[in-house]
Design an enzyme around this catalytic site. Sequence first.
Site: not given
Length: 143
Positions: A99-101
């Site tokens: 995941y990221c933002t």
Amino acid sequence: MKFTIPYFLILLLVLSCNAKNQEQTDQVGPENQDGFIKTIDAVTFKNLMESGKGIVLDVRTKEEVAQGVIPETQIIDIYDPAFSEKIKSLPKEKEIYVYCTSGVRSMMAAKILQSNGFDRVYNLRGGIIEWQTNRFPIDRPVR
């Protein structure tokens, strides 16, 4: 004015088709094959994490990570020039939950992971923003 409504409807149709095509491109290979990247929602992501079969990987910058992380996360910044080298330390037999933002960089990372031999990669659609929208827990890193 009477021509505005048909053009608006055509534009709306085109945009909805593009959104559907983008959603389909987020699915790289079917899950039942040996290798795949699958974009999933936060609920599914959390359930997979809790299964204990994989590794949670945050690919955000250190400034973003300072705002909070999903519990039990390993952190490797996708912008780190050594990203490809650092992911080699992860066990390839494990599923990777990345995941990221918002889900864009994590999809880039998922493709890099796949090209480096990771067969089962799950990308969190909407990233940590979607995670927080569901009111799932966030750990605050120790400074």
